[in-house]
Structures are given as C-alpha cells and as structure tokens.
Design a protein around this motif. Structure first.
Motif, PDB file in Angstrom:
ATOM      1  N   SER A  25     -63.109 -76.096 -38.262  1.00 35.62           N
ATOM      2  CA  SER A  25     -64.154 -75.224 -38.787  1.00 35.62           C
ATOM      3  C   SER A  25     -64.107 -73.898 -38.047  1.00 35.62           C
ATOM      4  O   SER A  25     -63.696 -73.835 -36.888  1.00 35.62           O
ATOM      5  CB  SER A  25     -65.537 -75.860 -38.627  1.00 35.62           C
ATOM      6  N   MET A  26     -64.532 -72.840 -38.709  1.00 37.78           N
ATOM      7  CA  MET A  26     -64.518 -71.521 -38.088  1.00 37.78           C
ATOM      8  C   MET A  26     -65.950 -71.131 -37.734  1.00 37.78           C
ATOM      9  O   MET A  26     -66.842 -71.160 -38.574  1.00 37.78           O
ATOM     10  CB  MET A  26     -63.877 -70.487 -39.020  1.00 37.78           C
ATOM     11  N   LYS A  27     -66.121 -70.779 -36.471  1.00 36.61           N
ATOM     12  CA  LYS A  27     -67.459 -70.498 -35.946  1.00 36.61           C
ATOM     13  C   LYS A  27     -67.447 -69.126 -35.290  1.00 36.61           C
ATOM     14  O   LYS A  27     -66.676 -68.901 -34.362  1.00 36.61           O
ATOM     15  CB  LYS A  27     -67.866 -71.590 -34.949  1.00 36.61           C
ATOM     16  N   LEU A  28     -68.294 -68.231 -35.782  1.00 31.05           N
ATOM     17  CA  LEU A  28     -68.280 -66.844 -35.311  1.00 31.05           C
ATOM     18  C   LEU A  28     -69.663 -66.354 -34.921  1.00 31.05           C
ATOM     19  O   LEU A  28     -70.642 -66.642 -35.591  1.00 31.05           O
ATOM     20  CB  LEU A  28     -67.739 -65.909 -36.404  1.00 31.05           C
ATOM     21  N   ILE A  29     -69.710 -65.583 -33.855  1.00 28.53           N
ATOM     22  CA  ILE A  29     -70.920 -64.864 -33.470  1.00 28.53           C
ATOM     23  C   ILE A  29     -70.618 -63.376 -33.581  1.00 28.53           C
ATOM     24  O   ILE A  29     -69.589 -62.919 -33.108  1.00 28.53           O
ATOM     25  CB  ILE A  29     -71.346 -65.193 -32.031  1.00 28.53           C
ATOM     26  N   TYR A  30     -71.530 -62.638 -34.224  1.00 26.68           N
ATOM     27  CA  TYR A  30     -71.430 -61.178 -34.287  1.00 26.68           C
ATOM     28  C   TYR A  30     -72.641 -60.573 -33.607  1.00 26.68           C
ATOM     29  O   TYR A  30     -73.767 -60.833 -34.007  1.00 26.68           O
ATOM     30  CB  TYR A  30     -71.353 -60.696 -35.730  1.00 26.68           C
ATOM     31  N   ILE A  31     -72.401 -59.754 -32.598  1.00 30.24           N
ATOM     32  CA  ILE A  31     -73.494 -59.098 -31.912  1.00 30.24           C
ATOM     33  C   ILE A  31     -73.306 -57.595 -32.017  1.00 30.24           C
ATOM     34  O   ILE A  31     -72.239 -57.076 -31.713  1.00 30.24           O
ATOM     35  CB  ILE A  31     -73.578 -59.549 -30.445  1.00 30.24           C
ATOM     36  N   ALA A  32     -74.354 -56.898 -32.502  1.00 32.25           N
ATOM     37  CA  ALA A  32     -74.248 -55.460 -32.698  1.00 32.25           C
ATOM     38  C   ALA A  32     -75.411 -54.745 -32.033  1.00 32.25           C
ATOM     39  O   ALA A  32     -76.530 -55.243 -32.024  1.00 32.25           O
ATOM     40  CB  ALA A  32     -74.224 -55.134 -34.189  1.00 32.25           C
TER      41      ALA A  32
END
Length: 393
Positions: A159-166
């Motif tokens: 599975s692909m698990k991503l965090i995006y912080i901006a």
C-alpha cells in the motif's frame, strides 16, 4: 500572523471525522510478478492495496489561499490516485484531513484531526469547506507525529502511504523534533512530502527540504495565493449532465441516510461554486468505484459489498419509495439502479479520457507557464512515488 500549512497525503485509501482512523491490504508462484500477487493476497488483512492520503493544513491567519487551493484541487488529487494500479488492480483510496496552527483549537499544539483516513469523500469535502483561518502557532513536528501515531495506516507494505505538509514558517518550530517523528513515519512505510508556500530557497533554508529528505519524500514550493486555473473542454457539459443521472442512482438507507444523500448534493454545489471545471473533476471522481464508495448510506454500494444485506434490512431503514415492498422487489429496484449506475460511470469514464487528452494537448500547445499550485505539487509527487513503488498509471 505566521502562516503555514501542513498537508499530509497517505497513499493507500481515504477518510474522515474528527479524531479517528482506518486501514487495508494485498499476494507466489515462480515469477517476480507472481510473487507480488501472492504476497498481496497473503497480507494480514487479506485485502487489496490502499492509497492513503493525509492532508494537514495550517489554518493560521494568512493561509486562506492554501485552503482555497486545497478545495479547488481535492477532486483532481482523487482523480490522480484513481489512475494508479498495482498488478493491474485499482487500489482502495482513503483520505484524512488535519488542521493546525489555529488559536481556536483547544490543544497544546493547536492540532485537530478533522477526519480520519476514510473513503467518505463527501465528508472530507464538507469538512474542508468548513475550515476557517485564525492566528496561532504552527508546529510541523507535532502535527506529523499526531498523524503518524493516530491515523489507521495500512500494514500492507504494498500500500502507498503519504503525508503532505505545507506551510511558510520554519519547519522546526515547537518542542517536537521533526527528524525524529518523520523517521518514525518512515519506519511505518509513510513518505513525508513537504510543500513550502513561498520562495524555494527560503523553504530550503527554513528546513522544509530537510523534512522531505528525512522522510524519503518530495520537496516543493508553491505560491499559495495563486488562483487555480482550469482549461474548459468540449466534454464538460455532458459530464455535468451525467452527474445528475448518477445522483439519481443512489438509494439511501438507515437513520441518517437522507442526511448523507443531502450532503452529496451540497458537496456538488461546493465544487461548482469554485468553478464549472472543478465540478466536472468531482463528477469524474464520483464515477470511480475504488475512490467514491458510500456503502454506509447507499443501498447500491452496500448490496455490492454484502449480497445478503437486503435480506436482513429492516423496513424502517428503507426510504419511503421502498417501504411496503417485498425483499424481492427491493432487490430488483437496487439491481436496476446498479445497472444504470454502471452505464453512467462507463460513459463518464470514456468522456473523462477524452477530456484529459484535450487538456494535455492544450497545455502542450500553450506551454505550461504556471508555477505549481498545491494540486500540481501533490500530483507530481504521487506519480513519482507510485512509479518507485511498482504502481502504474
């Protein structure tokens, strides 16, 4: 007031409700491709791959532009995720939403989980459109730690698990060491991507690039005040017409079913308020079975997941038009709507391919001179990381 947004995208599946979470998974013969299939089938949950996306947004004073971009690009992000396949299978999609940096949040680190990882995309849209900015302190390390620990990340390593912080403030603010928490996320197979709202070199100097490097993710900079630009196509009107027909195939059930059905219409209107093209993007997303699932209130989706459900449902849980009907009559009504939906989804799918081809040609013809907005930054990183992890588009 200091401003900056954290977006967390966890790739593996999606969605909602303040303070909670969820997860999923995938299967060996002789070839490497067969090994991948079998390892997917033998994962703990015995389920398909997920793409999980957690968006953490700074809602301090000057972040209105970033929130507007998130509203405008939500469905574009979803549609990017739905193009991905692993061993020919479309993964399940979940999205989570956090806000931080807002004085109105009663938490020592000014963090609030707005929705858990969920497939309820209407809920994600609803909560996103309800966000309000207010002054506060922005702690990247703290919000990444919270998302890493408290969201229900899938244990399937495919599975692909991503965090995006901006955001636009120094990345190392607060008491929580960002390198330590990002390393903890990496140990769970979660990629941390950072998006700095401002000059690229300033973002590097204020450690946003360092956060991405630590998390095996991507670093981007964007102009958060830039208005999202759309390309209108000859297919938009027909896709919008299909949306009305698609909505008509939903049969609500349960105590709150009518509320969920109403929210579906409200989120259609929210998307349309931003632009006609954004409404089209939402319709395209709604036609994707692996992304837009509503078995918690729609009889068609529920019956597809649980073939015995209609036989057990109480009459009091049915909508007015199905009350007094026999179980067989209810089954036939649901089957008819299911067949109608499949045809509409197929048409939308065909139209959306033509639409995207048209957009790609126009971008090539005009030359893509716009700087990245939030959606473009996320789209680029999703596609790059997906390829790296054996996904195809």
């Amino acid at each position: 007031m200091t401003t900056f947004k954290i977006l967390t995208i966890a790739v593996g599946t999606l969605f909602l409700s303040s303070g909670n979470i969820k997860a999923h998974q995938p299967g060996i013969k002789n070839g490497s491709a067969d090994r991948k299939k079998i390892s997917a089938q033998n994962t703990p949950a015995g389920r398909e791959n997920k793409i999980q996306v957690a968006l953490l947004l700074d809602t301090s004073n000057s972040m209105d532009g970033l929130i507007d971009q998130a509203k405008s690009r939500l469905w574009n992000i979803v549609n990017t995720l739905t193009t991905l396949k692993y061993n020919g299978q479309a993964p399940q999609i979940e999205i989570a939403l956090y806000e931080y940096g807002n004085d109105g949040i009663r938490d020592e680190n000014f963090i609030r989980q707005v929705t858990p990882l969920t497939q309820d995309l209407d809920l994600v849209s609803e909560k996103l459109f309800a966000l309000k900015t207010n002054g506060g302190n922005e702690y990247c390390g703290a919000v990444i730690r919270d998302a890493t620990m408290n969201l229900n990340w899938d244990r399937n390593d495919k599975s692909m698990k991503l965090i995006y912080i901006a955001g636009n403030e120094p990345f190392d603010q607060g008491k929580i060491n960002y390198k330590e928490v990002i390393s903890s996320a990496k140990a769970k197979g979660i990629y941390t991507n950072t998006i700095f709202c401002g000059d690229r070199n300033e973002g590097i100097q204020s450690l946003w690039q360092s956060g991405a490097i630590t998390g095996n993710g991507k670093y981007f900079n964007i102009n958060s005040d830039q208005k999202v630009r759309y390309i209108e196509t000859p297919y938009d009107i027909r896709i919008s017409e299909c949306n009305s027909k698609l909505n008509d195939t939903y049969i609500y059930y349960g105590r709150k079913g009518s509320e969920y059905k109403s929210n579906q219409m409200i989120q259609d209107r929210n998307a349309g308020m931003l632009s006609a093209s954004n409404a089209v993007e939402r319709t395209v997303a709604k036609a994707q079975k692996n992304a837009y699932q509503n078995e918690h209130w729609d009889l068609v989706d529920k019956a597809e997941k649980d073939v015995n459900f209609i036989a057990t449902i109480k009459e009091s849980e049915l909508p007015a038009e199905l009350k007094g009907k026999s179980k067989e009559e209810v089954k036939k009504a649901v089957a008819l709507k299911s067949s109608e939906r499949e045809k509409i989804q197929k048409e939308i799918g065909e139209l959306s391919k033509k639409r995207q081809d048209y957009i790609d040609r126009e971008i090539k013809k005009r030359g893509n001179t716009d700087s990245d907005d939030l959606g473009k930054a996320i789209e680029k990183s999703i596609l790059e990381l997906a390829k790296k992890n054996g996904y195809s588009s």
